[in-house]
Design an enzyme around this catalytic site. Sequence first.
Site, PDB file in Angstrom:
ATOM      1  N   GLU A 297      45.555  19.438 -47.044  1.00 61.48           N
ATOM      2  CA  GLU A 297      44.515  20.162 -46.564  1.00 61.48           C
ATOM      3  C   GLU A 297      43.990  21.169 -46.989  1.00 61.48           C
ATOM      4  OE1 GLU A 297      45.243  18.957 -42.013  1.00 61.48           O
ATOM      5  OE2 GLU A 297      43.977  17.063 -42.355  1.00 61.48           O
ATOM      6  N   ASP A 371      46.123   9.301 -38.800  1.00 63.08           N
ATOM      7  CA  ASP A 371      46.603  10.142 -38.233  1.00 63.08           C
ATOM      8  C   ASP A 371      46.251  10.812 -36.796  1.00 63.08           C
ATOM      9  OD1 ASP A 371      46.978  13.303 -37.574  1.00 63.08           O
ATOM     10  OD2 ASP A 371      44.636  13.535 -38.968  1.00 63.08           O
ATOM     11  N   GLU A 399      45.436  15.898 -28.982  1.00 63.67           N
ATOM     12  CA  GLU A 399      44.437  16.100 -30.549  1.00 63.67           C
ATOM     13  C   GLU A 399      43.495  14.610 -30.579  1.00 63.67           C
ATOM     14  OE1 GLU A 399      45.347  16.709 -34.188  1.00 63.67           O
ATOM     15  OE2 GLU A 399      42.980  16.741 -34.684  1.00 63.67           O
TER      16      GLU A 399
HETATM   17  C1  BDP Z   1      45.034  16.561 -38.661  1.00 60.64           C
HETATM   18  C2  BDP Z   1      45.184  17.726 -37.038  1.00 60.64           C
HETATM   19  C3  BDP Z   1      45.098  19.481 -37.916  1.00 60.64           C
HETATM   20  C4  BDP Z   1      46.612  19.394 -38.285  1.00 60.64           C
HETATM   21  C5  BDP Z   1      46.640  17.980 -39.128  1.00 60.64           C
HETATM   22  C6  BDP Z   1      48.696  18.322 -39.948  1.00 60.64           C
HETATM   23  O1  BDP Z   1      43.803  17.881 -37.039  1.00 60.64           O
HETATM   24  O2  BDP Z   1      44.115  20.381 -37.217  1.00 60.64           O
HETATM   25  O3  BDP Z   1      46.867  20.503 -39.720  1.00 60.64           O
HETATM   26  O4  BDP Z   1      46.794  17.391 -38.521  1.00 60.64           O
HETATM   27  O5  BDP Z   1      49.605  17.780 -39.279  1.00 60.64           O
HETATM   28  O6  BDP Z   1      45.776  15.766 -37.280  1.00 60.64           O
HETATM   29  O7  BDP Z   1      48.582  19.193 -40.463  1.00 60.64           O
END
Ligand code: BDP
Length: 705
Positions: A297, A371, A399
């Site tokens: 990411e 996720d 989340e």
């Molecule tokens: C996702 C979240 C994000 C996190 C990411 C992670 O939306 O904010 O940074 O996971 O685990 O679900 O690195």
Amino acid sequence: MLLLAVGTRHAVADDGYRLWLKYDLLPDAAQRKAYQRSLRFIATEERTNPTLQAATAELQRGLNGLLGQSVPVVGRSSGKKGGIVLRVDPNVRIDAGSGATAAALAKEGYRITTEKGNLVVTGQRDAGVLYGAFALLRHLQTGQPLAGISLSSAPKIQYRFLNHWDNQNGTIERGYAGASIWQWYELPERLDPRYTDYARANASIGINGVVLNNVNASPRYLTTEYLGKIAALASVMRPYGIRVYLSVFWAAPKVLGGLPTADPLDPRVQQWWKAKTDEIYRTIPDFGGFLVKANSEGQPGPQDYNRTHADGANMLAAALGNHDGLVMWRAFVYKADVNNDRFRASYDEFKPFDGQFADKVLVQVKNGPLDFQAREPFHPLFGKMPQTPLVLEVQITQEYLGFATHLVYLAPLFKECLDSDTYAKGPGSTVAKIVDGSLDHHAISAIAGVANIGSDRNWTGHPIAQANWYAFGRLAWDYELTSEAIAQEWTRMTLTAEPKAVATITDMMVKSRDIYVRYTTPLGLHHIMGHGVHFGPEPWLPSTPRNRWTAAFYHSADAQGLGFDRTASGSNALGQYAPQIQQQWGNRQTCPLDYLMWFQHVGWSQPLRTGKTLWNELCYRYYTGADSVLWLQQQWQQVQPALDPTLFANVQARLQTQHKEALWWRDACVLYFQTFARQPIPAPFTPPTRTLDQVKELAEVYQLK
Ligand code: BDP
């Protein structure tokens, strides 16, 4: 008269701050009397040991509240009877299984027995005694008899972490309970008393490590200034058996060290990390180690220099050298091939490195391949990296599960993953046995939960979300506990001792996650939530060449049917699992309905095992799911007399919001999928009174576009 009694009992509104460590006077006078006789003093010969001091203080506080009796601390029991003796005895036998971690686990275990008229709490180490003290308090809080008490317990997993996604500016990524509890600008001088209460709560459930900062890490935590602040926090945690860890920003050698590169094979970079690690250990001698999100990411990582995850992790392990620390390298990556199925990405990228990681490295794997969805099959890396200790990462913060507004008790979700059979070494090769290291004989084992804790007075926003923090800790200690037992225990300690109310609330909690799944993502639908904020429904979000991984990609709805084909005829992500699983999930007749849309594209009119067609079953689940929130409301109403009025009203209001949002989910999804299925909403359900366009407008409001 009745009003008066209730009024007196709840003289001070319960603001939830005390969590499950409430220690209110036990309501049963006879029981209180019985307890009082056996708990008249606390004896410990190690009165200067900070951990035993913490244990003693907790017992004093607890007994004071529960029994209304103040209990003195004495050095020795010397013939006295009717008290608690705390004892560290390195030779006490504590059964911690026979695995490679048994010796380490036994060190944190405890025994509670009766000896010469006293209750004796023993551990091989002081931390074990502390855990024993909390176990004893739990025993009293849940009203169990002391006569003939004989308890012995050791954790099943060695490192039990909370991962905070807290930022240095006080915000929390995916946090829904206020700002961060870490007051960086006040540290190191002022230690907010809340830190101690946080440590007490964690110790009470056996959490022994906290990663203080977000995985999307600021390099600032590695500055000398911040290390001083972190050392101050570590000093609060230490007596409670908790070590601090940091998430690190991969490019720190560039940003902080002024180097032109962060290449893990560059000697200057290696030297920088080595020196920084030494500095950390000079400042915080029991520092726990590093958590790393790299090449994920948008975060920098070793791949920026054509190096691998193993190169990066091993370089950090080398920087740790002889220091007693770990590297947790996260497997949450998905940029391998955007044209691919994202489900496959983490496995495809990490599996080839099995066997290449240094001893101190663990690979941290989310419970599911995508996720933190409301329901995911277990991550296919479990069982496929036998030479690497894997940390199971679950998300306690909600989340994708309704933030802090929806009542969703997560123990069933955690258990579903832990209990999943990977078949790695034949039947019974559960994820739990991989995580605890027993299946592959690892000398190290760990589990991590992304915290739901914030500065809200009650810590977690939703009062019942405290139970998710609690359940994570209890399962990390012993994954064989049932979701129900944990819910019951938590309810009794936190909400009420009234048996019928305990039963009702436990039942609500245990069913709540399934209810949430039904009105949001039934039958294995996934990732159809609002983009970005991850709240509310947005199943209509279309794929574009730049942004392929959207709701429409994941649900794959078309005129024929619904669901992502991950069998051999589709992305074959299913091929990442053991043959037994491929066989079961790859066959429409045997694939669990809860995972159906994860693996199969099913025709709208195809009959399912329930006897209904896919379309009818889908509608059935959305409608009954949303209706079940009304059921939750009714159940909650029934327990009102047994609860603190402030807390009751808080949850009652949240349940109203939850119902409104459940209808939003239901209407959005049935109306949208109906445009493909082209079938009516089946009886006895009545079609939504609003149009799809009207529901889409709600997204504009709620999702703050
Ligand atoms: C996702 C979240 C994000 C996190 C990411 C992670 O939306 O904010 O940074 O996971 O685990 O679900 O690195």
